[in-house]
Write a protein that holds these residues in place. Structure first.
Motif, short mmCIF file in Angstrom:
data_model
loop_
_atom_site.label_atom_id
_atom_site.label_comp_id
_atom_site.label_asym_id
_atom_site.label_seq_id
_atom_site.Cartn_x
_atom_site.Cartn_y
_atom_site.Cartn_z
N ARG A 95 0.98 -1.26 0.13
CA ARG A 95 0.00 0.10 0.07
C ARG A 95 0.84 1.43 0.11
O ARG A 95 0.44 2.19 -0.73
N LEU A 96 1.86 1.17 0.66
CA LEU A 96 3.06 2.38 0.67
C LEU A 96 3.42 2.41 -0.54
O LEU A 96 3.47 3.94 -1.07
N ALA A 97 3.88 1.47 -1.31
CA ALA A 97 4.47 1.65 -2.69
C ALA A 97 3.38 2.24 -3.63
O ALA A 97 3.79 2.93 -4.44
N THR A 98 2.26 1.85 -3.65
CA THR A 98 1.17 2.29 -4.37
C THR A 98 1.13 3.71 -3.99
O THR A 98 0.86 4.46 -5.09
N LEU A 99 0.78 4.17 -2.83
CA LEU A 99 0.92 5.76 -2.61
C LEU A 99 2.23 6.37 -3.23
O LEU A 99 1.90 7.31 -3.81
N ALA A 100 3.36 5.87 -3.15
CA ALA A 100 4.67 6.31 -3.73
C ALA A 100 4.37 6.56 -5.21
O ALA A 100 4.80 7.61 -5.76
N ALA A 101 3.73 5.51 -5.84
CA ALA A 101 3.66 5.69 -7.27
C ALA A 101 2.85 6.79 -7.86
O ALA A 101 2.91 7.37 -8.79
N ARG A 134 13.53 9.02 1.12
CA ARG A 134 14.09 8.38 2.28
C ARG A 134 13.20 8.53 3.36
O ARG A 134 12.82 7.84 4.25
N ASP A 135 12.73 9.91 3.65
CA ASP A 135 11.77 10.27 4.68
C ASP A 135 10.33 9.60 4.47
O ASP A 135 9.63 9.42 5.50
N PHE A 136 9.71 9.49 3.28
CA PHE A 136 8.34 9.01 3.02
C PHE A 136 8.54 7.51 3.25
O PHE A 136 7.78 7.06 4.21
N PHE A 137 9.68 6.63 3.07
CA PHE A 137 9.68 5.36 3.14
C PHE A 137 9.85 4.88 4.76
O PHE A 137 9.67 3.87 5.10
N ALA A 171 4.91 6.24 6.11
CA ALA A 171 5.11 4.60 6.24
C ALA A 171 4.56 4.39 7.57
O ALA A 171 3.74 3.35 7.59
N ARG A 172 4.73 5.10 8.53
CA ARG A 172 3.90 4.56 10.00
C ARG A 172 2.55 4.87 9.90
O ARG A 172 1.68 4.02 10.72
N ALA A 173 2.19 5.68 9.32
CA ALA A 173 0.64 6.07 9.04
C ALA A 173 -0.14 4.93 8.09
O ALA A 173 -1.04 4.46 8.60
N ILE A 174 0.73 4.60 7.15
CA ILE A 174 -0.12 3.61 6.05
C ILE A 174 -0.05 2.15 7.02
O ILE A 174 -0.97 1.36 6.96
N GLU A 175 0.95 1.94 7.85
CA GLU A 175 1.05 0.75 8.44
C GLU A 175 -0.04 0.56 9.55
O GLU A 175 -0.63 -0.54 9.78
N GLY A 223 -3.00 2.01 9.10
CA GLY A 223 -4.16 1.99 8.48
C GLY A 223 -4.78 3.25 8.35
O GLY A 223 -6.11 3.42 7.96
N ASP A 224 -4.02 4.47 8.79
CA ASP A 224 -4.61 5.67 8.59
C ASP A 224 -4.10 6.45 7.55
O ASP A 224 -3.10 7.25 7.39
N GLU A 225 -4.96 6.38 6.35
CA GLU A 225 -4.52 7.02 4.93
C GLU A 225 -4.62 8.60 5.09
O GLU A 225 -3.83 9.35 4.51
N ALA A 226 -5.65 9.12 5.77
CA ALA A 226 -5.59 10.41 5.80
C ALA A 226 -4.50 11.00 6.76
O ALA A 226 -3.84 12.29 6.13
N ARG A 227 -3.95 10.44 7.60
CA ARG A 227 -2.60 10.86 8.29
C ARG A 227 -1.56 10.80 7.36
O ARG A 227 -0.65 11.54 7.52
N ALA A 228 -1.55 9.56 6.52
CA ALA A 228 -0.48 9.47 5.84
C ALA A 228 -0.33 10.68 4.65
O ALA A 228 0.66 11.25 4.35
N GLY A 229 -1.56 11.19 4.09
CA GLY A 229 -1.64 12.50 3.28
C GLY A 229 -1.10 13.54 3.71
O GLY A 229 -0.24 14.18 3.35
N ASP A 230 -1.40 13.83 5.26
CA ASP A 230 -0.91 14.92 5.67
C ASP A 230 0.64 14.73 6.04
O ASP A 230 1.17 15.99 6.00
N ALA A 231 1.16 13.60 6.46
CA ALA A 231 2.52 13.74 6.35
C ALA A 231 3.17 13.93 5.26
O ALA A 231 4.19 14.42 5.14
#
Length: 478
Positions: free
Chosen positions: A163-169, A190-193, A198-202, A204-212
Motif C-alpha cells: 500500500r505504501l508503494a502504491t501511494l508512492a507511485a 527516504r523520509d517517505f519510506f 510509512a508509519r501512518a500507512i502501517e 491503516g490511517d490514510e488521511a494521516r499519511a496524506g498529511d505527512a
C-alpha cells in the motif's frame, strides 16, 4: 593491487522482472508440480493456460477457483501460439524434454521443473508485497535455501509495504515537478519510506499519511551541498563502516583515491558520478589543490559528495588540507573514520600492537620520516619500547633499518610486513630489524606495504608469513 571485485563470482542466470500482465503463460502437467507453478504464477496478472492430460482433482479445483484456463488434452505445439513463458511440469523426463524442445523452437523461454539442465530461466522464491516483490534465486541449486531466505525476508517486510508503494507511485509526478533531481528527491523518498507516511500507512490511517506527505513537501527546499571525507579502510569492502556505506548510497558524486578498490567504490549508487582523483605514490592524476577546488565546486553546486580515502582520512590522508578548503568556502562537511592499514596489518598477523609489560605506546609514521640525516623525536619512543607502524616504507627500508639501529634499537627487534593488508591477495613477511633492508629490493611488491617494528611483534602468528631474507638466502645458495 588485485581488486576484490575481480574475484566476484558471476551469475549464470541474471535476475529480471518480466511483464506478464494480460499475457499467456503455459503450464504443462497434471499433478503437484503443475499445481505448485500455477499457485506461484497465480500471484501475477498473467493469463494462465494449464495443459493437462488427465488433470488431478486438486489442479482442477484450483483452476476453477482462480480463473485459469484448464485444457484437458495431450501436449501440442499449437499451445505455444500466444505464450510468453512455458513451464514443463509433467514429472516425466521425455515429455518435459519435448515441451522444452518445442518452446525453444518457437523462441519462448521455458522452465522444466526440477530439471535445471533443461531450464532457460529459474523461478524464484517470492516475497509478494505487490507492487513490491522480492525474488530469491539459487539457479536451481538450492530451493530449500531459497525458501529459508524468503521466510526471513517475509518477516522483515510489513504487510502494508504494498500500500505504501502504491501511494508512492501516485506521488511520482508531484515529486518530479516540485523537487530537483538528486539529493532533494532521494531525501524526500527516504523520509517517505522511513518516516511518518510509512508509519501512518502501517497503522491503516490514510488521511494521516496524506498529511505527512504534505508536511514532507513543505520542508523540502533547495539542496545544500555536503562533503563527507570517508575512510574506505585498508581494502576489504566488509571493513568499511555502516555510516560510510550509507553515505555512499546517498552520494551524487564519489571522488576516490587510486588505492581504493573498485569493490568499495561500487558500493555507491549506480547513477552516482565517479571521479578518480589518483593520489598514489608516483602517480597523481590530480594535485591536492585541484582536489580541494573540485570538492568546493561540487559542494557549491549542491552535490552530496563522498571523498573516499584509503584507510582513515585523518592518518596520512591530507584531510586537513581538504577540510581547510571546505571551511574557507563555507561548505558543510563531516569526517567518517576508517580502519587504518596498520590495524588491518596487525589483525592479519594476529599481532598485539600494545602488550602489557612490553609495549604501552604506538607510533604511526611514514618511511619518509627517516630519509633525512636527523632522527625524528618519535624514534626515541621506539627505542624505549613503543610499537612503530610505518606506512609507505618499502623503498626506504634500508634507511629505516640503519637509522633505528644507529639510534640504539636492537638489530634483533622483531619486524612484520604486510602487502595488501586485509585483502585475499595479501602477502606477509617476518624477520628482524637487521633483515628489513631485504624489503627494499622486493620490486614484486606492487601493493601498499605496511611495516610494524617492536618487541610486541614477537607475539604475532607467523604461520602464514615468509622470512624476509628467504629470497636473498635462496639466491646466495644458488
Amino acid at each position: 593491487m588485485v581488486s576484490n571485485s575481480a574475484k566476484t563470482a558471476k551469475l549464470n542466470a541474471f535476475p529480471v522482472f518480466m511483464r506478464v500482465e494480460d499475457r499467456t503463460v503455459v503450464i504443462v502437467g497434471e499433478g503437484e508440480e503443475a499445481l505448485a507453478k500455477a499457485r506461484l504464477l497465480g500471484q501475477s496478472a498473467a493469463r494462465l493456460q494449464i495443459v493437462a492430460d488427465g488433470p488431478e482433482s486438486d489442479l482442477v479445483r484450483w483452476a476453477a477457483d482462480n480463473d485459469a484456463e484448464l485444457v484437458d488434452a495431450g501436449w501440442n505445439f499449437a499451445f505455444l501460439e500466444k505464450a510468453v513463458l512455458v513451464f514443463a511440469a509433467t514429472g516425466d523426463e521425455a515429455r518435459d524434454m519435448q515441451v522444452v524442445a518445442d518452446a525453444r523452437q518457437a523462441g519462448i523461454p521455458v522452465n522444466a521443473v526440477d530439471r535445471p539442465e533443461l531450464c532457460d530461466f529459474f523461478t524464484p522464491a517470492l516475497v509478494n508485497r505487490a507492487p513490491v516483490a522480492v525474488a530469491i534465486g539459487t539457479e536451481g541449486a538450492g530451493p530449500v535455501l531459497a525458501q529459508m531466505i524468503r521466510a526471513r525476508i517475509d518477516r522483515m517486510l510489513p504487510p502494508s509495504l504494498g500500500r505504501l508503494a502504491t501511494l508512492a507511485a501516485g506521488l511520482r509526478e508531484r515529486v518530479e515537478t516540485a523537487l530537483p533531481k538528486g539529493f532533494a528527491r532521494r531525501s524526500f523518498w527516504r523520509d517517505f519510506f522511513g518516516g511518518e507516511p510509512a508509519r501512518a500507512i502501517e497503522a491503516g490511517d490514510e488521511a494521516r499519511a496524506g498529511d505527512a506527505v504534505d508536511a514532507l513537501f513543505a520542508r523540502a527546499g533547495a539542496p545544500k551541498g555536503h562533503v563527507a571525507l570517508v575512510g574506505a579502510g585498508p581494502g576489504s569492502e566488509d571493513l568499511i563502516t555502516l555510516r560510510a556505506h550509507r553515505l555512499l548510497m546517498e552520494a551524487d558524486v564519489i571522488a576516490y583515491d587510486a588505492l581504493v578498490p573498485d569493490a568499495i567504490v561500487s558500493l555507491g549508487r549506480r547513477d552516482a558520478e565517479r571521479i578518480a582523483v589518483g593520489k598514489r605514490k608516483g602517480c597523481h592524476s590530480k594535485t591536492q589543490n585541484e582536489i580541494n577546488a573540485l570538492l568546493v565546486e561540487l559542494g557549491r553546486a549542491g552535490k552530496r559528495v563522498v571523498r573516499l580515502k584509503s584507510g582513515d582520512p585523518l592518518i596520512f590522508g591530507r584531510a586537513g588540507e581538504e577540510m581547510a578548503a571546505l571551511r574557507a568556502a563555507g561548505i558543510a562537511h563531516e569526517i567518517v573514520p576508517g580502519v587504518t592499514s596498520a590495524l588491518a596489518a596487525a589483525a592479519d598477523f594476529e599481532l598485539p600492537l600494545t602488550l602489557r609489560g612490553v609495549s604501552s605506546s604506538l607510533v604511526f609514521t611514514t618511511g619518509h620520516d627517516l630519509k633525512g640525516k636527523s632522527l625524528p623525536d618519535w624514534a626515541k619512543l621506539a627505542i624505549s619500547g613503543a610499537t612503530v607502524a610505518i606506512y609507505m616504507g618499502r623503498t626506504n627500508a634500508s634507511e629505516v633499518s640503519r637509522h633505528l639501529a644507529e639510534a640504539g634499537l636492537s638489530p634483533d627487534t622483531a619486524v612484520a610486513v604486510v602487502e595488501n593488508a586485509s585483502l585475499p591477495s595479501r602477502r606477509m613477511f617476518h624477520g628482524t630489524l637487521a633483515d628489513l633492508p631485504a624489503l627494499q629490493h622486493r620490486s614484486d611488491l606492487a601493493g601498499p606495504v605496511m611495516t610494524i617494528i617492536g618487541d610486541a611483534v614477537a607475539g604475532a602468528n607467523f604461520d602464514k608469513s615468509q622470512p624476509l631474507r628467504a629470497r636473498i638466502e635462496a639466491a646466495a645458495a644458488a
